[in-house]
Write a protein that holds these residues in place. Structure first.
Motif: not given
Length: 183
Positions: A42-43, A122-125, A143-144, A149-151
């Motif tokens: 995860m890290l 999250v916004f940037s990704v 990529l979305m 997943l980043t969120a």
């Protein structure tokens, strides 16, 4: 307010924004804390996913530039302008982070104070994923998923509340829609 910096908007206490407690956070992260390999994964993803998008984005711009593609300006300006506007809002709102507002030991350790809402990672990704969706839809869709997943990782990491990442995702997608579909 975090770090003595006053925001223009008074940040509501976390219990009014998110119904999340230190006990909730502990319950969500317990499986990761018991599995060091899963926690390391995860890290690693927390670092790798944004870096992947931040590396791919200039390549997309370079490709569009070299191809003399008329969409270059949109792909450059939509993420750029929306990033600046979001950053200005975040700076003025200056909401506390979960590790400041709750008594938790976050999985992702940061020294940043405030600037939690909305999540800029999250916004940037998500807005970069929209840029790819505009040019190469299947890659943009993949990529979305990275944005989602980043969120999840940012909440589990203890650096954002759920409302922070949901707002970051929504604003990124809305900026993408505005820049790539509506204009």
């Amino acid at each position: 307010m975090p770090s003595g910096k006053k925001g223009v908007f008074p940040a509501p206490p976390p219990e009014e924004v998110d119904i999340i407690t230190a006990q909730d956070y502990q319950a969500w992260t317990q499986p990761l804390r018991r599995r060091p390999r899963l926690l390391r994964a995860m890290l690693l993803l927390n670092r790798a996913l944004p870096l992947l998008l931040y590396a791919l984005y200039p390549l997309l711009l370079l490709f569009l530039w070299l191809s003399h593609d008329g969409r270059f300006a949109r792909v450059l300006l939509t993420p750029g302008i929306s990033f600046v506007l979001l950053s200005m809002f975040r700076d003025r709102f200056n909401a506390p982070r979960p590790y400041e507002a709750l008594d938790i030991d976050p999985l992702i350790h940061k020294s940043t104070r405030g600037h939690s809402f909305p999540s800029r990672h999250v916004f940037s990704v998500s807005v970069i994923a929209c840029a790819f969706w505009y040019i190469v839809p299947p890659l943009g869709a993949a990529l979305m998923l990275c944005a989602v997943l980043t969120a999840v990782i940012r909440v589990l990491g203890g650096v954002h509340f759920p409302c922070d990442v949901l707002a970051g995702l929504a604003i990124g997608v809305l900026a993408g829609l505005a820049g790539f579909v509506l204009l």
